[in-house]
Design an enzyme around this catalytic site. Structure first.
Site, PDB file in Angstrom:
ATOM      1  N   ASP A   1      12.196  -6.080   0.863  1.00  0.00           N
ATOM      2  CA  ASP A   1      12.933  -5.301   1.615  1.00  0.00           C
ATOM      3  C   ASP A   1      14.516  -4.827   0.733  1.00  0.00           C
ATOM      4  O   ASP A   1      13.684  -4.439  -1.274  1.00  0.00           O
ATOM      5  CB  ASP A   1      13.378  -6.063   2.512  1.00  0.00           C
ATOM      6  CG  ASP A   1      14.246  -5.287   4.098  1.00  0.00           C
ATOM      7  OD1 ASP A   1      14.523  -4.299   3.598  1.00  0.00           O
ATOM      8  OD2 ASP A   1      13.779  -5.373   4.929  1.00  0.00           O
TER       9      ASP A   1
ATOM     10  N   HIS B   1      20.086  -3.450   4.836  1.00  0.00           N
ATOM     11  CA  HIS B   1      19.036  -4.250   5.204  1.00  0.00           C
ATOM     12  C   HIS B   1      18.018  -5.344   5.263  1.00  0.00           C
ATOM     13  O   HIS B   1      17.653  -5.747   5.970  1.00  0.00           O
ATOM     14  CB  HIS B   1      18.101  -2.733   4.883  1.00  0.00           C
ATOM     15  CG  HIS B   1      16.845  -2.835   6.560  1.00  0.00           C
ATOM     16  ND1 HIS B   1      15.501  -3.491   5.809  1.00  0.00           N
ATOM     17  CD2 HIS B   1      16.335  -2.177   7.553  1.00  0.00           C
ATOM     18  CE1 HIS B   1      14.796  -3.459   7.272  1.00  0.00           C
ATOM     19  NE2 HIS B   1      15.087  -2.529   8.314  1.00  0.00           N
TER      20      HIS B   1
ATOM     21  N   SER C   1      11.758  -3.315  12.145  1.00  0.00           N
ATOM     22  CA  SER C   1      12.942  -3.814  11.162  1.00  0.00           C
ATOM     23  C   SER C   1      12.888  -5.394  11.732  1.00  0.00           C
ATOM     24  O   SER C   1      12.755  -6.184  10.833  1.00  0.00           O
ATOM     25  CB  SER C   1      13.357  -3.567   9.842  1.00  0.00           C
ATOM     26  OG  SER C   1      12.351  -1.980   9.352  1.00  0.00           O
TER      27      SER C   1
END
Length: 763
Positions: A138, A212, A542
């Site tokens: 990520d 994220h 996600s």
């Protein structure tokens, strides 16, 4: 000093790439290449291909980005088109792929999934995932987040071979017994991207500058953090799915995206490091497996016993938009929670329009004052979308501004309204978003309303002389709405590249998920927002992907000898197809199809003890690829196995992949198909199962045998299913119906091993 040297090297690479018009390619080599034996190391062998290709005076190592040996055999390098054409012809070169850019697919969910009480059940049986290592590819990690604290964590597993890579604002002490590994992979990104603007802060290290990766990592295996909230919203305990598991972070995503050369390098490292689960909340659009670097790397990971969990993508509700569809990957769509953040628009005519928002938190559980409503349309500036510079101050100052969704970010629209003098905002869904409820931590009083409500609001504005409204915030509400349902944005099947495997596999919580957030970022991610929070809310596949990655870690911890296929089977065959009210899971206002939710919504309490599993050996996937019509060279690219499909199919007549779901395709007037499956008993000895079938409409289904008697644990028994089309489907080019097949334990009602069925006619 070391960091400065590395950074300068990266800049030199970038300048060289721009000057020479080079492009990054991934060169896949034969793992038993005839030319490899004369070199002392794989790296020297890989460099030899560049030595043969480049001019004598050029240092070939300056063109090499990565040398791969685990996720695939080969290397990534920068080449001109002329050089590429020459290199392709060299012995032992199997395939060449241009570097491809992928995108990221962007507290209460552990309770929603039944993981809050650990005196019994799934987290007790698995010790909350202790001993399992979850690798997350990520945007990196913010190691100081309390979600990565290592209090009460066991020692690092002896099998761990990874490390903590130092870099900008990140050193080896940033890792601990929870965050046991952190690395970054930037070479593909650097040579493909222009330098970031001054407004983009990017750490050349595993440190997360986007948020994220911190969010997804903590969702999978974050530690338990009491008193977590987003400015009072969603208050409670923040906890990952497997709080006892270890986390290894591989930073592959940067300000311009995630490049396949970096992704494969990270997978290569993760396999060598010894992870048990790989979580990839990134992807693109469907690709043939031989051209999909994630599919190729995942196959090698699966061979090493690693479960690979991937996001299905955020391109829903478009049909056939699902990504990451290789059958050895577990593909995750997104569903909703029964937690809402009501923010109701109360019009001056006393009508109420329901909405949701995270502004301003429970401490302001009251209404804003009544304001004049304005919805600007008709210009060329994008005023209806609230784009930068589109809102004249004299028309919006002190007013409640209606903004249509689209083009720019939801929170960004609020910032633009605020900068233009607006006092509040109503975000209006369009026909694309329909009734999707996504909340944000807005910078001014704001709420989001659905498409039908937006039409009603605009009608009120257009027919009222002095339209006014106020927003009434209702804090956090749990248990009053139907959930789970399929998220509007979640990508849908069928897979255009592999319709014989039903995708997505399952759905998991992916809407309005609260998880860890970096302290260098506002909870909106906006530079203009000075607020800070240890947690924020995000939505996307996600977010659903790491939920299942954590659950896979729980199952692996409880059953360390299970294969990735067995873990996937346990997750799929125990999934829920009804919501909390016992009604069918919805997709909008209709029951969800298998192309939207796969086998259903993940249920970890049942997945830890499924009774039976559908297991798959790595070579079975090779046979499956032959059945699908992949060529010898394509199969070699994917699997590194040299097979003759003619011989394979002769030896495996009637082969069907032992997948937990069943996808049957009738082509060119065929009216019958037979599939075979085999089940392994992972429950108790002397177990008897009987089959129950709900046949798809227009199809008769026959199962033989209808009763399976398992005398021993780990015993495997097979059965066959015949599908007969009752009549040919005329008219539409493609039509499909669905049903299900369930094996029921004769005495223990908790064992219900359910497989969804979809039958498709292609005329």
């Amino acid at each position: 000093m070391v960091f400065s040297t590395i950074f300068l090297c990266f800049l030199l690479l970038q300048v060289q790439a721009n000057a020479s018009n080079l492009q990054t390619y991934m060169i896949q080599l034969h793992p038993q290449g005839l030319t490899s034996s004369v070199f002392e190391s794989k790296l020297q062998w890989h460099l030899s291909f560049l030595e043969q290709t480049l001019s004598v005076e050029e240092d070939c190592s300056s063109r090499l980005l990565y040398s791969y040996s685990n996720a695939m055999e080969g290397f990534a390098a920068q080449l001109s088109e002329t050089e590429l054409e020459y290199l392709k012809k060299l012995a032992d070169v199997v395939a060449v792929r241009a570097d491809r850019k992928y995108e990221i697919q962007t507290t209460y969910s552990h309770k929603f999934l039944g993981l809050s009480v650990c005196t019994q059940g799934v987290c007790y049986k698995s010790s909350m995932g202790q001993g399992a290592i979850v690798g997350v590819l990520d945007t990196g990690v913010w190691p100081e987040s309390p979600s990565f604290g290592d209090s009460k964590m066991p020692p690092i597993p002896q099998k761990w071979r990874g490390g903590c890579q130092e870099g900008q604002d990140f050193n080896s002490s940033s890792c601990n017994r929870k965050l046991i590994g952190a690395k970054f992979f930037i070479k593909g990104h650097h040579v493909a991207s222009s330098p970031p603007s001054d407004t983009v802060q990017e750490y050349v290290s595993p440190r997360d500058s986007h948020g994220h990766g911190t969010h997804t990592s903590s969702t999978a295996a974050g530690a338990s953090v009491a008193g977590a909230s987003v400015f009072g919203n969603g208050a409670g305990v923040a906890q990952g799915m497997a709080p006892g598991a270890h986390i290894a972070v591989y930073k592959v995503c940067w300000f311009s995206g995630c490049y396949s050369s970096d992704i494969v390098a990270a997978m290569d490292s993760a396999i060598r490091d010894g992870v048990d689960i790989l979580s990839l909340s990134l992807g693109g659009f469907p690709l043939p497996f031989f051209d999909d670097s994630i599919a190729i790397g995942s196959f090698r990971a699966m061979q090493h016993g690693i479960s690979v969990i991937c996001a299905a993508g955020n391109n829903g509700p478009t049909q056939s938009s699902v990504a990451n569809v290789a059958p050895w990957i577990t593909t995750i769509g997104a569903g909703t929670l029964d937690r809402t953040f009501p923010a109701i628009v109360r019009l001056s005519n006393r009508e109420a329009i329901p909405g949701e928002s995270m502004y301003p938190g429970n401490k302001f559980n009251q209404a804003t004052k009544e304001l004049e409503l304005v919805y600007l349309t008709g210009g060329q500036m994008g005023s209806e979308l609230c784009l930068k510079g589109s809102l004249p101050r004299e028309q919006v100052e002190g007013k409640m501004v209606v903004c249509d969704r689209g083009v720019n970010g939801r929170s960004e629209k609020g910032q633009i309204v605020k900068e233009s003098g607006g006092a509040a905002m109503i975000l209006a869904n369009t026909e694309i978003n329909l009734e999707e409820d996504l909340v944000d931590v807005h910078v001014l009083p704001a709420t989001l309303i659905g498409f039908a409500e937006a039409n009603r609001l605009k009608a009120y504005i257009n027919t009222t002389t002095d339209p006014k409204a106020r927003i009434q915030f209702g804090g956090t509400v749990i248990g009053r709405t139907r959930a789970p349902s399929v998220a509007q944005f979640s990508s849908r099947g069928p897979s255009p590249t592999n319709p014989s495997t039903l995708k997505p596999d399952v759905i998991a919580p992916g809407v309005n998920i609260i998880a860890a957030w970096p302290q260098n970022l506002a909870p909106t991610g906006l530079l203009e927002d000075s607020r800070r929070s240890n947690f924020t809310v995000m939505s996307g596949t996600s977010m659903s992907c790491p939920h299942v990655s954590g659950i896979a870690a729980l199952i692996h911890s409880a059953h360390p000898k299970w294969t990735p296929a067995a873990i996937k089977s346990a997750i799929m065959t125990t999934a829920d197809v009804t919501d909390r009210f016992g009604k069918p899971i919805l997709d909008g206002n209709k029951p969800a199809s298998v192309f939207a939710m796969g086998a259903g919504h993940v249920n970890p309490t049942r997945a830890i003890d499924p009774g039976l599993v559908y297991d798959i050996k790595p070579y079975d996937y090779v046979i499956h690829l032959c059945v699908l019509g992949y060529t010898h060279s394509e199969i070699f690219i994917i699997t590194h196995m040299n097979v003759s499909c003619h011989k394979v199919l002769q030896m495996n007549k009637g082969f069907t992949l032992n997948y937990p779901s069943m996808s049957v395709v009738f082509k060119h007037g065929t009216t019958s198909k037979m599939v075979s499956r085999w089940l392994t008993n992972v429950g108790s000895p002397n177990s008897v199962y009987e089959v129950e079938v709900t046949a798809p409409e227009g199809v008769s289904v026959r199962v033989k045998p209808r009763r399976l008697v398992f005398k021993h644990v780990n015993e495997s028994l097979s059965y066959k299913v015949w599908f007969m089309s009752e009549k040919r489907r005329e008219g539409r080019k493609v039509s499909s119906t669905e049903g299900h097949l369930t094996w029921l334990h004769s005495e223990n009602s908790k064992y219900r091993v359910r497989s969804p069925i979809v039958v498709t006619w292609k005329n």
